[in-house]
Design a protein around this motif. Structure first.
Motif, PDB file in Angstrom:
ATOM      1  N   ILE A   1       0.821  -1.218   0.000  1.00 54.65           N
ATOM      2  CA  ILE A   1       0.000   0.000   0.000  1.00 54.65           C
ATOM      3  C   ILE A   1       0.850   1.260   0.000  1.00 54.65           C
ATOM      4  N   ARG A   2       1.987   1.195   0.695  1.00 55.58           N
ATOM      5  CA  ARG A   2       2.824   2.392   0.716  1.00 55.58           C
ATOM      6  C   ARG A   2       4.230   2.059   0.257  1.00 55.58           C
TER       7      ARG A   2
ATOM      8  N   PHE B   1      -5.078   7.447  -5.279  1.00 55.58           N
ATOM      9  CA  PHE B   1      -3.752   7.088  -4.753  1.00 55.58           C
ATOM     10  C   PHE B   1      -3.631   5.605  -4.428  1.00 55.58           C
ATOM     11  N   CYS B   2      -4.726   4.848  -4.492  1.00 55.50           N
ATOM     12  CA  CYS B   2      -4.773   3.570  -3.775  1.00 55.50           C
ATOM     13  C   CYS B   2      -4.643   2.329  -4.659  1.00 55.50           C
TER      14      CYS B   2
ATOM     15  N   PRO C   1     -11.268   7.780   7.982  1.00 52.69           N
ATOM     16  CA  PRO C   1     -10.139   8.329   7.209  1.00 52.69           C
ATOM     17  C   PRO C   1     -10.500   9.615   6.458  1.00 52.69           C
TER      18      PRO C   1
ATOM     19  N   GLN D   1      -8.028  11.700   4.812  1.00 52.06           N
ATOM     20  CA  GLN D   1      -7.079  11.762   3.677  1.00 52.06           C
ATOM     21  C   GLN D   1      -6.621  13.171   3.349  1.00 52.06           C
TER      22      GLN D   1
ATOM     23  N   ASP E   1      -6.839   8.746   9.044  1.00 49.31           N
ATOM     24  CA  ASP E   1      -5.651   8.639   8.187  1.00 49.31           C
ATOM     25  C   ASP E   1      -5.585   9.917   7.348  1.00 49.31           C
TER      26      ASP E   1
ATOM     27  N   ILE F   1      -3.178  11.776   4.195  1.00 50.59           N
ATOM     28  CA  ILE F   1      -2.055  11.712   3.256  1.00 50.59           C
ATOM     29  C   ILE F   1      -1.545  13.126   3.013  1.00 50.59           C
TER      30      ILE F   1
ATOM     31  N   PHE G   1       0.607   9.906   6.537  1.00 52.87           N
ATOM     32  CA  PHE G   1       1.437   9.246   5.529  1.00 52.87           C
ATOM     33  C   PHE G   1       1.860  10.269   4.484  1.00 52.87           C
ATOM     34  N   ILE G   2       3.114  10.183   4.075  1.00 49.82           N
ATOM     35  CA  ILE G   2       3.527  11.006   2.935  1.00 49.82           C
ATOM     36  C   ILE G   2       3.122  10.252   1.679  1.00 49.82           C
ATOM     37  N   TYR G   3       2.524  10.958   0.738  1.00 48.52           N
ATOM     38  CA  TYR G   3       2.055  10.307  -0.486  1.00 48.52           C
ATOM     39  C   TYR G   3       3.199   9.554  -1.164  1.00 48.52           C
ATOM     40  N   SER G   4       2.903   8.322  -1.575  1.00 45.62           N
ATOM     41  CA  SER G   4       3.905   7.603  -2.374  1.00 45.62           C
ATOM     42  C   SER G   4       3.215   7.012  -3.600  1.00 45.62           C
TER      43      SER G   4
ATOM     44  N   ARG H   1       1.921   4.732  -6.321  1.00 45.61           N
ATOM     45  CA  ARG H   1       1.772   3.285  -6.502  1.00 45.61           C
ATOM     46  C   ARG H   1       1.564   3.026  -7.990  1.00 45.61           C
TER      47      ARG H   1
HETATM   48  N1  5AD Z   1       0.539   6.941  -0.374  1.00 52.53           N
HETATM   49  C1  5AD Z   1       0.453   7.270   0.926  1.00 52.53           C
HETATM   50  N2  5AD Z   1      -0.496   6.792   1.742  1.00 52.53           N
HETATM   51  C2  5AD Z   1      -1.393   5.920   1.234  1.00 52.53           C
HETATM   52  N3  5AD Z   1      -2.430   5.284   1.790  1.00 52.53           N
HETATM   53  C3  5AD Z   1      -3.002   4.506   0.850  1.00 52.53           C
HETATM   54  N4  5AD Z   1      -2.348   4.631  -0.320  1.00 52.53           N
HETATM   55  C4  5AD Z   1      -1.350   5.518  -0.111  1.00 52.53           C
HETATM   56  C5  5AD Z   1      -0.334   6.065  -0.934  1.00 52.53           C
HETATM   57  N5  5AD Z   1      -0.241   5.757  -2.224  1.00 52.53           N
HETATM   58  C6  5AD Z   1      -2.856   5.464   3.176  1.00 52.53           C
HETATM   59  C7  5AD Z   1      -4.280   6.026   3.252  1.00 52.53           C
HETATM   60  C8  5AD Z   1      -5.085   4.849   3.734  1.00 52.53           C
HETATM   61  C9  5AD Z   1      -4.081   4.119   4.590  1.00 52.53           C
HETATM   62  C10 5AD Z   1      -4.415   2.712   4.895  1.00 52.53           C
HETATM   63  O1  5AD Z   1      -2.882   4.202   3.842  1.00 52.53           O
HETATM   64  O2  5AD Z   1      -4.310   7.074   4.189  1.00 52.53           O
HETATM   65  O3  5AD Z   1      -6.244   5.226   4.473  1.00 52.53           O
END
Ligand code: 5AD
Ligand code: SF4
Length: 460
Positions: free
Chosen positions: A52-53, A163-164, A266, A268, A306, A308, A337-340, A342
């Motif tokens: 996921i990350r 993002f997911c 969440p 986001q 959560d 991002i 979480f810092i966006y990464s 995918r």
């Molecule tokens: N980058 C960063 N955080 C992410 N999450 C999901 N995908 C990404 C991503 N690409 C985080 C979201 C989600 C949690 C389980 O992981 O906040 O709710």
């Protein structure tokens, strides 16, 4: 007599994976294997992966490199790779790491022992299905704790958050039949389980794909049905999606004595522009309105989320909106979480708008400061109160201290004699830190069922 083979499972990622690992353990034990204490005495090592990350791939191949040298020095040792990264990377794993014996996906956990047996005879095998073969909860398990259990109520996800990666590795949303869930929870209760956590990617859309004619079970129906089961003192669930979080769920939470006063919702992002680009289906004000309603119905509700940071195109102004929502929401705790990117997701293509990593890191610090403040204030407000908590085990730092969890999911440390894992205890809170509480043991308690609040839920 032959000595049984020993297995060790390393789990990465979320509770869904933890739950799958319990099933893999249960299946392997059914096949005659026994648990090893470490990688060093394991004949079979299973890596249950997550993607996921960021960095999951690097970590997997790093760990595999380490296992390769162990395998070379140990006759008959086997390596299995399952979980989301296996589902995503498929045959890439064995082409990069030819010594991996078994690769299996998220939908065929049940086949893992058979694949292991096959690989002994045939060499490396891989099986990845695109649709699930059995609900993980329907398989035998070796649970980590006797008093607490996860219960899968839904797998997959029909949303398309930009993002997911989850929808592409866990497949489309499938709800589990309500009768099967109730039956499982009744059996767990007979087995001494007091706390269950319902698992799904988007539990509020539970039942959308079930039912006949006019009747569709809703998540709130499920909560009420499970609340009626004797012996289950605590029901938790994760995660609801804000767009589908409706008054009927709030009402069921408020009414059902065993449903914990904890909501993980969440967010986001707090910026409407970013939320729209993420395809989240709500605005910040709509989110806050739902939160207000939930707190009105359950005044002592703990709320976590959560967030991002640095989603592609996030400006200072967007981030300021996130900070503002976090201030208003007064969270008990936040996973930031810092966006990464995918690969394969929509946001990963927005390369031109990626946020500078230093800017994202700075934003994360600012957000964490706001969150620490509200978390500490929430905890300090509990000092002097007597909390009901379920004992999880000795504290990680000091084996003479017990760690227990309150209905609001807060960790409480205390000392006492004659207490066991799985006991419900009353603890008077003495000291509060942002991530834990400390208290004085008051006594044991027989049931966690709190008084029903029964506050009417008005329409949104
Ligand atoms: N980058 C960063 N955080 C992410 N999450 C999901 N995908 C990404 C991503 N690409 C985080 C979201 C989600 C949690 C389980 O992981 O906040 O709710
Ligand atoms: Fe991912 Fe969105 Fe589905 Fe959650 S709801 S699993 S964030 S796509």
């Amino acid at each position: 007599m032959t000595v049984p083979r020993r297995y060790l499972i390393q789990t990465f990622g979320c509770q869904m994976n933890e739950h799958d690992s319990e099933r893999i353990a249960g299946l392997l034990e059914q096949d005659g294997l026994v648990a090893a204490t470490s990688v060093d005495d394991a004949d079979v090592v299973v890596l249950n992966t997550c993607c996921i990350r960021e960095n999951a791939d690097n970590r997997l191949y790093g760990q595999l490199g380490h296992l390769k040298s162990l395998k070379e020095s140990r006759d008959g040792m086997q390596i299995m790779v399952g979980g989301c990264l296996a589902q995503k990377d498929r045959d890439q794993i064995q082409s990069r790491a030819g010594y991996v014996d078994v690769v299996f996906g998220t939908h065929n956990v049940a086949s893992a022992p058979g694949l292991l047996r096959r690989s002994v005879l045939e060499g490396p095998v891989m099986e990845i299905l695109d649709e699930h073969e059995a609900y993980p909860s329907a398989l035998p398990a070796r649970r980590e704790a006797d008093h607490s259990a996860w219960v899968t109520i839904q797998i997959g996800c029909d949303n398309n958050c930009a993002f997911c990666i989850v929808p592409s590795v866990r497949g489309k949303e499938v709800s589990r039949r309500m009768g099967d869930i109730i039956h499982e929870v009744e059996e767990l209760a007979k087995d001494g389980v007091r706390e269950i956590t319902l698992l799904g990617q988007n539990v509020n859309s539970y039942g959308r794909d079930l039912g006949v004619g006019q009747y569709r079970p809703e998540f709130s129906d499920l909560l009420r049905a499970l609340d009626a089961i004797d012996g289950i003192d605590r029901i938790r669930y994760t995660s609801p999606h804000p767009k589908d979080f409706r008054p009927d769920t709030i009402a069921a939470m408020a009414e059902c004595a065993s449903v914990c006063e904890h909501l993980h919702l969440p967010l986001q992002s707090g910026s409407d522009r970013i939320l729209a680009r993420m395809h989240r289906g709500y605005t910040a004000s709509r989110y806050l309105e739902k939160l207000r309603l939930a707190r009105e119905s359950m005044p002592d509700l703990a709320v976590t989320t959560d967030i991002i940071i640095g989603f592609p195109g996030e400006t200072d102004e967007d981030f300021a909106a996130t900070l503002a929502v976090a201030e208003v929401a007064q969270y008990d705790s936040v996973y930031t979480f810092i966006y990464s990117p995918r690969p394969g997701t929509e946001a990963a293509t927005m390369i031109d708008e990626f946020v500078d990593p230093d800017v994202a890191a700075r934003r994360m610090e600012l957000l964490d400061e706001v969150v620490e403040r509200s978390a500490l204030a929430k905890h300090q407000a509990r000092v002097g109160r007597v909390e009901l908590a379920l004992v999880e085990g000795p504290s990680k730092k000091d084996p003479n201290v017990w760690s227990a969890r309150t209905g609001q999911n807060k960790l409480v440390h205390f000392s006492a004699d004659g207490v066991n894992i799985g006991d419900l205890v009353e603890v008077r809170i003495e000291y509060a830190a942002p991530h834990w509480l400390r208290g004085v043991f008051v006594g044991k308690h027989s049931s966690a069922r709190r008084a029903r609040t029964r506050i009417a839920v008005t329409a949104l």
